[in-house]
Design an enzyme around this catalytic site. Structure first.
Site, PDB file in Angstrom:
ATOM      1  N   GLU A  93      50.806  41.616  40.116  1.00 49.91           N
ATOM      2  CA  GLU A  93      52.061  42.033  39.467  1.00 49.91           C
ATOM      3  C   GLU A  93      52.092  43.536  39.212  1.00 49.91           C
ATOM      4  O   GLU A  93      51.179  44.088  38.584  1.00 49.91           O
ATOM      5  CB  GLU A  93      52.242  41.271  38.141  1.00 49.91           C
ATOM      6  CG  GLU A  93      53.590  41.568  37.508  1.00 49.91           C
ATOM      7  CD  GLU A  93      53.931  40.712  36.299  1.00 49.91           C
ATOM      8  OE1 GLU A  93      53.218  39.729  36.031  1.00 49.91           O
ATOM      9  OE2 GLU A  93      54.917  41.052  35.629  1.00 49.91           O
ATOM     10  N   LYS A 271      52.890  35.719  27.478  1.00 56.16           N
ATOM     11  CA  LYS A 271      52.710  35.873  28.940  1.00 56.16           C
ATOM     12  C   LYS A 271      52.354  37.328  29.231  1.00 56.16           C
ATOM     13  O   LYS A 271      51.491  37.623  30.052  1.00 56.16           O
ATOM     14  CB  LYS A 271      53.990  35.462  29.673  1.00 56.16           C
ATOM     15  CG  LYS A 271      53.852  35.402  31.197  1.00 56.16           C
ATOM     16  CD  LYS A 271      54.074  36.740  31.893  1.00 56.16           C
ATOM     17  CE  LYS A 271      53.928  36.622  33.400  1.00 56.16           C
ATOM     18  NZ  LYS A 271      54.043  37.926  34.089  1.00 56.16           N
ATOM     19  N   ASP A 287      36.947  32.177  34.508  1.00 57.62           N
ATOM     20  CA  ASP A 287      37.890  31.075  34.717  1.00 57.62           C
ATOM     21  C   ASP A 287      39.204  31.378  33.993  1.00 57.62           C
ATOM     22  O   ASP A 287      39.304  31.239  32.773  1.00 57.62           O
ATOM     23  CB  ASP A 287      37.228  29.791  34.176  1.00 57.62           C
ATOM     24  CG  ASP A 287      38.024  28.541  34.457  1.00 57.62           C
ATOM     25  OD1 ASP A 287      39.252  28.629  34.597  1.00 57.62           O
ATOM     26  OD2 ASP A 287      37.410  27.460  34.508  1.00 57.62           O
ATOM     27  N   HIS A 385      59.407  49.108  35.613  1.00 56.92           N
ATOM     28  CA  HIS A 385      59.047  48.253  36.742  1.00 56.92           C
ATOM     29  C   HIS A 385      59.639  48.765  38.052  1.00 56.92           C
ATOM     30  O   HIS A 385      59.180  48.394  39.123  1.00 56.92           O
ATOM     31  CB  HIS A 385      59.608  46.839  36.525  1.00 56.92           C
ATOM     32  CG  HIS A 385      58.715  45.954  35.708  1.00 56.92           C
ATOM     33  ND1 HIS A 385      58.021  44.914  36.243  1.00 56.92           N
ATOM     34  CD2 HIS A 385      58.406  45.954  34.402  1.00 56.92           C
ATOM     35  CE1 HIS A 385      57.330  44.308  35.298  1.00 56.92           C
ATOM     36  NE2 HIS A 385      57.545  44.919  34.165  1.00 56.92           N
TER      37      HIS A 385
HETATM   38  P1  NAD Z   1      26.494  27.692  34.800  1.00 54.39           P
HETATM   39  O1  NAD Z   1      26.077  26.318  34.429  1.00 54.39           O
HETATM   40  O2  NAD Z   1      26.604  28.020  36.235  1.00 54.39           O
HETATM   41  O3  NAD Z   1      25.516  28.755  34.108  1.00 54.39           O
HETATM   42  C1  NAD Z   1      25.159  28.652  32.768  1.00 54.39           C
HETATM   43  C2  NAD Z   1      23.655  28.452  32.667  1.00 54.39           C
HETATM   44  O4  NAD Z   1      22.973  29.663  32.984  1.00 54.39           O
HETATM   45  C3  NAD Z   1      23.226  28.130  31.264  1.00 54.39           C
HETATM   46  O5  NAD Z   1      23.395  26.752  31.009  1.00 54.39           O
HETATM   47  C4  NAD Z   1      21.760  28.574  31.262  1.00 54.39           C
HETATM   48  O6  NAD Z   1      20.927  27.544  31.712  1.00 54.39           O
HETATM   49  C5  NAD Z   1      21.731  29.692  32.305  1.00 54.39           C
HETATM   50  N1  NAD Z   1      21.534  31.063  31.733  1.00 54.39           N
HETATM   51  C6  NAD Z   1      20.768  32.040  32.270  1.00 54.39           C
HETATM   52  N2  NAD Z   1      20.815  33.164  31.544  1.00 54.39           N
HETATM   53  C7  NAD Z   1      21.640  32.920  30.498  1.00 54.39           C
HETATM   54  C8  NAD Z   1      22.113  33.710  29.390  1.00 54.39           C
HETATM   55  N3  NAD Z   1      21.767  34.986  29.194  1.00 54.39           N
HETATM   56  N4  NAD Z   1      23.010  33.140  28.530  1.00 54.39           N
HETATM   57  C9  NAD Z   1      23.405  31.875  28.700  1.00 54.39           C
HETATM   58  N5  NAD Z   1      22.982  31.079  29.720  1.00 54.39           N
HETATM   59  C10 NAD Z   1      22.118  31.592  30.628  1.00 54.39           C
HETATM   60  O7  NAD Z   1      27.895  28.079  34.173  1.00 54.39           O
HETATM   61  P2  NAD Z   1      28.639  27.720  32.827  1.00 54.39           P
HETATM   62  O8  NAD Z   1      28.915  29.001  32.131  1.00 54.39           O
HETATM   63  O9  NAD Z   1      27.941  26.646  32.072  1.00 54.39           O
HETATM   64  O10 NAD Z   1      30.015  27.125  33.395  1.00 54.39           O
HETATM   65  C11 NAD Z   1      31.032  27.965  33.877  1.00 54.39           C
HETATM   66  C12 NAD Z   1      31.732  27.338  35.051  1.00 54.39           C
HETATM   67  O11 NAD Z   1      32.192  26.013  34.721  1.00 54.39           O
HETATM   68  C13 NAD Z   1      32.964  28.093  35.462  1.00 54.39           C
HETATM   69  O12 NAD Z   1      32.927  28.272  36.850  1.00 54.39           O
HETATM   70  C14 NAD Z   1      34.115  27.154  35.095  1.00 54.39           C
HETATM   71  O13 NAD Z   1      35.210  27.353  35.967  1.00 54.39           O
HETATM   72  C15 NAD Z   1      33.504  25.808  35.258  1.00 54.39           C
HETATM   73  N6  NAD Z   1      34.095  24.657  34.546  1.00 54.39           N
HETATM   74  C16 NAD Z   1      35.099  24.798  33.612  1.00 54.39           C
HETATM   75  C17 NAD Z   1      35.613  23.688  32.974  1.00 54.39           C
HETATM   76  C18 NAD Z   1      36.679  23.877  31.921  1.00 54.39           C
HETATM   77  O14 NAD Z   1      36.942  25.000  31.514  1.00 54.39           O
HETATM   78  N7  NAD Z   1      37.335  22.815  31.437  1.00 54.39           N
HETATM   79  C19 NAD Z   1      35.095  22.427  33.259  1.00 54.39           C
HETATM   80  C20 NAD Z   1      34.053  22.316  34.200  1.00 54.39           C
HETATM   81  C21 NAD Z   1      33.548  23.447  34.834  1.00 54.39           C
END
Ligand code: NAD
Length: 431
Positions: A93, A271, A287, A385
């Site tokens: 945008e 928005k 996300d 714009h």
């Molecule tokens: P992930 O599981 O890929 O990574 C997180 C993991 O990294 C932690 O559980 C930990 O084991 C590790 N880690 C390493 N260094 C760390 C640090 N310094 N701090 C914290 N953890 C560390 O990712 P996530 O963050 O658990 O999930 C994010 C993803 O899930 C996004 O891609 C999102 O789109 C997706 N997702 C979103 C939804 C929703 O929003 N409703 C539902 C399902 C999945």
């Protein structure tokens, strides 16, 4: 519907492509281009995946046939918690990046933005049904806090190593159409991760235990995107001198007042905030849907959908802006690590923690809101714009290279940014 089916039979078009998911992106692209009856040129266009190689893209989502590039801009002038920060923004945008640059320039003299986080706690929900005694079941679950803590922490030792893990337990009773449900909230510190996968795994590990302790049946086990234990806060002061006087300030206050009492206006107001927020969230590979869902749910927490920002006047008559919204973003996990551009955007900002990133995003949201309210309260939104909009119109009528600027400038000077006029200008330029 019947007509459409007949059309598909006649043209032999079908959306059934068995085994498409097993092919490589290149093979899939070939099949889709053939199925859609598109040209060799389209094949070449989609075959160019830019700076996201097709193997990486293929590892991120399903049925990849290409990538979609959108512009990555950089917002300048931001001072956040005393640091000069360049903020990458990915958006299609026009005017979004310029708005942040302008708003940030106008609050440099007062020290820029101050940010803070309420914490980095995420909530996972476990839904228990089929219990006739929900109050009793609630206490049974609460009694197992220590067991729940142990299971959650065993599920993610890496998170534990980084200082995160289970923090607290809450159990709520809800009354739905299908009967009572007992909803357990696992409150987990996910540190520098957004934490969806982390807390979802914990909820799945806990669910069978909750069913066993209470004799009920557990269904849903997933995080809540209403991340209200992970609120990002940002505030800034715009001096009367910097913004052009009391009339401008009062126009902004009146615009805010309107948003805060009318959901029709508040939706557009928020928005605008999300124009900035989502652009940084996307640029960093976070996300956007998770942040957007959280923001809008938070804006409706009182029962009436309202503004994510607040605008007031301080003792000296200057304009105070503040924002508070859930911001579940991370530096680890999801596309933040797998997308090469996302990693670079974090380096441009120089952020080292997810909290810092959330603070920057909140500041950008506030800046965006200031710019929009100021424009609306003064010249109107279209003036700002126009220049970029005119360029888009020029491209839409087929202008190439220098023609784009020439057509756009002519449209702006005529004060009429319309496709029919752009076509005439282009024709006359080409002689
Ligand atoms: P992930 O599981 O890929 O990574 C997180 C993991 O990294 C932690 O559980 C930990 O084991 C590790 N880690 C390493 N260094 C760390 C640090 N310094 N701090 C914290 N953890 C560390 O990712 P996530 O963050 O658990 O999930 C994010 C993803 O899930 C996004 O891609 C999102 O789109 C997706 N997702 C979103 C939804 C929703 O929003 N409703 C539902 C399902 C999945």
């Amino acid at each position: 519907m019947l007509e459409y089916r007949r059309y598909l039979i006649m043209t032999k078009k079908t959306s059934r492509i068995p085994g498409l998911h097993k092919l490589s992106p290149k093979e899939r692209l070939q099949q889709v281009v053939e199925a859609a009856g598109l040209s060799e040129e389209v094949l070449r266009h989609l075959g160019n995946t830019g700076n996201l190689d097709s193997a990486t893209a293929d590892s991120m989502i399903e049925n990849v046939i290409g990538t979609l590039n959108i512009p990555l801009g950089v917002a300048t002038n931001l001072v956040i918690d005393g640091e000069e920060v360049l903020v990458p923004m990915a958006t299609e945008e026009s005017s979004v990046v310029a708005a942040v640059c302008n708003a940030a320039r106008q609050c440099r003299s007062t020290g820029g933005f101050t940010t803070a986080m309420s914490g980095s706690l995420m909530i996972a929900q476990v839904q228990l049904t089929g219990v006739r005694n929900p109050e009793f079941a609630r206490l049974q679950i609460l009694e197992h806090k220590a067991d729940i803590q142990a299971v959650c922490n065993e599920t993610d030792p890496v998170l534990l190593k980084h200082g995160g893990g289970f923090r607290d337990l809450e159990v709520r009773i809800l009354h739905g159409r299908t009967g009572p449900m007992v909803v357990t909230h696992l409150i987990v510190d996910t540190r520098d991760a957004m934490g969806a996968n982390a807390v979802n795994s914990m909820a799945e590990a806990i669910a069978p235990l909750i069913a066993e302790w209470t004799g009920g049946k557990t269904y849903l086990r997933i995080l809540s995107n209403l991340a209200d234990r992970r609120l990002a806060r940002a505030r800034a002061t715009w001096s009367l001198e910097d913004i052009g006087g009391a009339d401008v300030r009062d126009g902004i206050l009146s615009a805010f007042d309107f948003a805060d009492i009318d959901p029709y206006r508040a939706a557009t107001h928020n928005k605008g905030i999300m124009n900035g927020v989502s652009a940084v969230v996307l640029a960093t590979g976070n996300d956007t849907r998770a942040v957007e869902a959280g923001a809008h749910a938070y804006a409706a927490r009182s029962g009436q959908y309202g503004s994510l920002t607040q605008w007031e006047v301080d003792a000296d008559g200057n304009l105070n802006g503040s924002i508070e919204m859930p911001l579940a973003v991370g530096l680890i996990g999801g596309a933040t690590r797998s997308h090469p551009t996302a990693r670079i955007t974090l380096d441009i900002m120089g952020v080292e923690t997810a909290d810092q990133l959330a603070g920057i995003i909140a500041a950008v949201g506030l800046a965006q809101n200031f710019a929009a309210l100021k424009a609306l309260a003064t010249t109107g939104i279209q003036k700002g714009h126009m220049a970029l909009h005119a360029k888009n119109i020029a491209v839409m009528v087929g202008a190439k290279g220098d023609e784009i600027d020439n057509v756009a400038q002519a449209l702006v000077s005529l004060g009429k940014v319309r496709m029919d006029i752009a076509e005439d200008i282009l024709k006359s330029l080409r002689g």
